[in-house]
Scaffold this active site. Structure first.
Site, short mmCIF file in Angstrom:
data_model
loop_
_atom_site.label_atom_id
_atom_site.label_comp_id
_atom_site.label_asym_id
_atom_site.label_seq_id
_atom_site.Cartn_x
_atom_site.Cartn_y
_atom_site.Cartn_z
N SER A 39 0.83 -1.21 0.00
CA SER A 39 0.00 0.00 0.00
C SER A 39 0.86 1.26 0.00
O SER A 39 0.55 2.23 -0.68
CB SER A 39 -0.96 0.00 1.18
OG SER A 39 -0.27 -0.13 2.40
N GLU A 40 1.96 1.24 0.78
CA GLU A 40 2.95 2.32 0.70
C GLU A 40 4.36 1.79 0.88
O GLU A 40 4.58 0.81 1.59
CB GLU A 40 2.71 3.41 1.76
CG GLU A 40 1.74 4.49 1.36
CD GLU A 40 0.36 4.20 1.87
OE1 GLU A 40 -0.56 4.94 1.51
OE2 GLU A 40 0.21 3.22 2.63
N THR A 41 5.28 2.48 0.21
CA THR A 41 6.70 2.29 0.44
C THR A 41 7.27 3.64 0.89
O THR A 41 7.03 4.66 0.25
CB THR A 41 7.42 1.80 -0.82
OG1 THR A 41 6.89 0.53 -1.20
CG2 THR A 41 8.91 1.67 -0.60
N HIS A 67 1.45 4.08 8.98
CA HIS A 67 2.05 2.76 9.19
C HIS A 67 3.45 2.68 8.58
O HIS A 67 4.31 1.97 9.11
CB HIS A 67 1.13 1.65 8.65
CG HIS A 67 1.24 1.37 7.20
ND1 HIS A 67 0.58 2.11 6.24
CD2 HIS A 67 1.90 0.39 6.53
CE1 HIS A 67 0.85 1.61 5.05
NE2 HIS A 67 1.64 0.57 5.19
#
Length: 262
Positions: A39-41, A67
């Site tokens: 979902s995110e890096t 997160h």
């Protein structure tokens, strides 16, 4: 790769974290985020007295990601046993602080609010929602909030994401929330974001920058336990510090380490 807001692996929300020796172009960071496909890096670089941090979903750069910040702090704390506080600078100009809290990490985030905003019926229909308690909008994160009466209804939502995306075009996501019916929890939420990342985010720190203050006022207390009732689930301990700041505390597990050749 770090599973944030989880005590055990394969729970919570997985984030990619790239520790950079040198700056990368936006296009290259976006390509890496597509390759990592979480979902995110987060891309983290030591600036001397602080760390720069940027967040990319597989679709676009994201201004704030809780997160992935937690994941980044977990790695840095593990690398330096004498480090107890980290200052992050985001590309949107926010200063975030991460504090070592035993095995957990506590994050000082902005205490955002919401303004009144009606939700289009077409969006509610796409989510299978018939009746709501309240709705609002957080302009910093471009996110709609919908409060339901029943936590069971929240857990059982089965949105049509393609119809959701077509029903509105000026938001990045929708968080749906309800008072918890579990005795050790205060409120629950789920976050849907087909406009900017994926269908459903497992655990979302950024939405709690305004959910914390919202539920704090409703419960009349400053410390709350939040549960994101996605398939992977996640627990967040949240606290209103003052009008400007909240504290989000959670566990994290590092599940994968490696080097990427570019």
């Amino acid at each position: 790769m770090v599973d944030s807001f989880a005590r055990e692996p394969f729970k919570g929300n997985p984030a990619g974290v790239c520790l950079l020796d040198e700056s990368l172009s936006n296009d290259l960071m976006q390509s890496i985020a597509v390759e990592v496909n979480l979902s995110e890096t987060a891309f983290v670089q030591d600036q001397g007295d602080s760390y720069s941090i940027r967040y990319f979903s597989p679709i676009m750069e994201i201004p704030l990601c809780g997160h992935a910040t937690l994941a980044s702090a977990k790695i840095l704390f593990q690398q330096d046993a004498d480090l107890n506080e980290i200052k992050f600078q985001t590309s949107s100009g926010l200063e975030l602080r991460a504090l070592r809290n035993g095995e957990k990490v506590s994050l000082k985030f902005p205490n955002y609010g919401i303004i009144d905003r009606e939700v289009p019926k077409s969006l509610l229909d796409a989510m299978g929602i018939k009746k709501i308690n309240n709705s609002g909008y957080n302009h910093e994160n471009l996110e709609l909030m919908i409060e339901l009466e029943d936590a069971n209804e929240l857990r059982n939502l089965k949105p049509d994401f393609a119809v959701m995306k077509a029903s509105i075009d000026d938001i990045s996501g929708v968080v749906v929330t309800a008072k918890s019916n579990q005795p050790d929890l205060d409120f629950e939420s789920r976050y849907f974001w087909p406009w900017s990342g994926g269908d459903e985010d497992p655990v979302t720190g950024a939405t709690h920058t305004f959910l914390t203050g919202y539920w704090s006022k409703k419960f009349g207390k400053t410390k709350l336990r939040a549960f994101q009732c996605s398939a992977r689930t996640g627990i967040l301990e949240v606290e209103v510090l003052n009008d400007q700041q909240i504290l989000i505390t959670g566990n994290a597990r590092i599940v994968l380490k490696g080097e990427m050749t570019i």
